[in-house]
Scaffold this motif. Sequence first.
Motif, short mmCIF file in Angstrom:
data_model
loop_
_atom_site.label_atom_id
_atom_site.label_comp_id
_atom_site.label_asym_id
_atom_site.label_seq_id
_atom_site.Cartn_x
_atom_site.Cartn_y
_atom_site.Cartn_z
N MET A 18 -48.18 52.83 58.30
CA MET A 18 -49.58 52.47 58.06
C MET A 18 -49.67 51.12 57.35
SD MET A 18 -51.91 55.83 57.18
CE MET A 18 -51.66 55.52 55.47
N GLU A 19 -48.85 50.93 56.32
CA GLU A 19 -48.86 49.68 55.56
C GLU A 19 -48.59 48.47 56.45
OE1 GLU A 19 -47.28 51.43 51.26
OE2 GLU A 19 -45.89 50.34 52.55
N GLN A 20 -47.74 48.67 57.45
CA GLN A 20 -47.35 47.56 58.32
C GLN A 20 -48.18 47.49 59.60
OE1 GLN A 20 -43.11 47.44 59.00
NE2 GLN A 20 -42.64 47.43 56.81
N GLY A 21 -49.09 48.45 59.77
CA GLY A 21 -49.91 48.47 60.98
C GLY A 21 -49.11 48.73 62.24
N ARG A 22 -48.09 49.56 62.10
CA ARG A 22 -47.20 49.85 63.23
C ARG A 22 -47.41 51.28 63.70
NH1 ARG A 22 -41.77 46.55 61.93
NH2 ARG A 22 -41.48 46.84 64.15
N GLN A 23 -46.82 51.61 64.84
CA GLN A 23 -47.01 52.89 65.50
C GLN A 23 -45.72 53.71 65.54
OE1 GLN A 23 -50.13 53.78 66.68
NE2 GLN A 23 -50.77 51.85 65.73
N GLN A 24 -45.89 55.04 65.57
CA GLN A 24 -44.73 55.93 65.71
C GLN A 24 -43.99 55.67 67.01
OE1 GLN A 24 -45.72 60.07 65.20
NE2 GLN A 24 -46.60 59.73 63.17
N ASP A 51 -28.74 58.74 60.29
CA ASP A 51 -28.63 57.57 61.17
C ASP A 51 -30.00 57.14 61.68
OD1 ASP A 51 -28.41 60.04 62.73
OD2 ASP A 51 -28.02 58.77 64.46
N GLU A 52 -30.91 58.10 61.88
CA GLU A 52 -32.26 57.76 62.31
C GLU A 52 -33.00 57.00 61.20
OE1 GLU A 52 -33.02 61.54 65.32
OE2 GLU A 52 -33.68 61.69 63.24
N LEU A 53 -32.85 57.46 59.97
CA LEU A 53 -33.51 56.77 58.86
C LEU A 53 -32.95 55.37 58.66
CD1 LEU A 53 -33.96 59.65 56.28
CD2 LEU A 53 -35.75 58.45 57.55
N LEU A 54 -31.66 55.18 58.89
CA LEU A 54 -31.06 53.85 58.80
C LEU A 54 -31.67 52.92 59.86
CD1 LEU A 54 -29.05 51.92 57.52
CD2 LEU A 54 -27.33 52.82 59.08
N THR A 55 -31.80 53.40 61.07
CA THR A 55 -32.41 52.61 62.14
C THR A 55 -33.86 52.28 61.81
OG1 THR A 55 -30.95 53.58 63.81
CG2 THR A 55 -33.00 52.60 64.60
N ILE A 56 -34.59 53.27 61.30
CA ILE A 56 -36.00 53.05 60.94
C ILE A 56 -36.11 52.02 59.82
CG2 ILE A 56 -38.06 54.13 59.96
CD1 ILE A 56 -37.13 56.73 61.40
N SER A 57 -35.23 52.11 58.83
CA SER A 57 -35.29 51.16 57.72
C SER A 57 -35.03 49.73 58.21
CB SER A 57 -34.30 51.54 56.61
OG SER A 57 -32.98 51.24 56.96
N GLN A 58 -34.12 49.58 59.15
CA GLN A 58 -33.84 48.26 59.72
C GLN A 58 -35.03 47.78 60.56
OE1 GLN A 58 -30.16 49.30 61.65
NE2 GLN A 58 -28.93 48.62 59.92
N LEU A 59 -35.61 48.67 61.33
CA LEU A 59 -36.76 48.33 62.17
C LEU A 59 -37.94 47.87 61.32
CD1 LEU A 59 -38.18 48.42 65.02
CD2 LEU A 59 -38.87 50.74 64.40
N LEU A 60 -38.19 48.59 60.21
CA LEU A 60 -39.35 48.31 59.38
C LEU A 60 -39.06 47.33 58.24
CD1 LEU A 60 -40.82 51.93 59.17
CD2 LEU A 60 -41.40 50.10 60.78
N GLY A 61 -37.79 46.99 58.05
CA GLY A 61 -37.42 46.03 57.02
C GLY A 61 -37.60 46.55 55.61
N VAL A 62 -37.32 47.83 55.42
CA VAL A 62 -37.39 48.43 54.08
C VAL A 62 -36.07 49.15 53.80
CG1 VAL A 62 -39.89 48.75 54.16
CG2 VAL A 62 -38.41 50.62 54.89
N PRO A 63 -35.69 49.28 52.52
CA PRO A 63 -34.45 50.01 52.23
C PRO A 63 -34.61 51.51 52.52
CG PRO A 63 -35.55 49.36 50.19
CD PRO A 63 -36.32 48.74 51.32
N VAL A 64 -33.54 52.13 52.92
CA VAL A 64 -33.56 53.58 53.21
C VAL A 64 -34.09 54.36 52.00
CG1 VAL A 64 -32.12 55.59 53.75
CG2 VAL A 64 -31.70 53.42 54.89
N GLN A 65 -33.76 53.91 50.80
CA GLN A 65 -34.18 54.60 49.59
C GLN A 65 -35.69 54.77 49.51
OE1 GLN A 65 -32.11 52.09 49.90
NE2 GLN A 65 -30.49 52.09 48.37
N ARG A 66 -36.42 53.86 50.13
CA ARG A 66 -37.90 53.93 50.11
C ARG A 66 -38.39 55.28 50.63
NH1 ARG A 66 -42.45 50.35 51.35
NH2 ARG A 66 -44.20 51.74 50.98
#
Length: 82
Positions: A18-24, A51-66
Amino acid sequence: MPPTIAQQVGLAVRIVLMEQGRQQSEIAEALNLTDAAVSRRCHGSTAFRADELLTISQLLGVPVQRFYERALADRPAPTPAA
C-alpha cells in the motif's frame, strides 16, 4: 485470540504494498504463484516461506526484517533457562 505470526507478516507485506502503491499481482509474478496463493499468504491463512520473503524484500526494496517487526513487537521476550 491474538494474530498469528503468519497473519502479522502478511499484514506487513500488505502495508508495504500500500505504501508503495503496488499490487499483490507483482509479488505473484515474482514468486511464480497465482494471485489467490499470494492473497492467502498476505492474509495469513498460508505462511510465506523464507525464500519468498527474501524475494519480496528485494522486489520492494525493504529489508526482510520489516516484515517481522510487528510480530516481534507483540511477542514477549523469552526468559532464559535456569
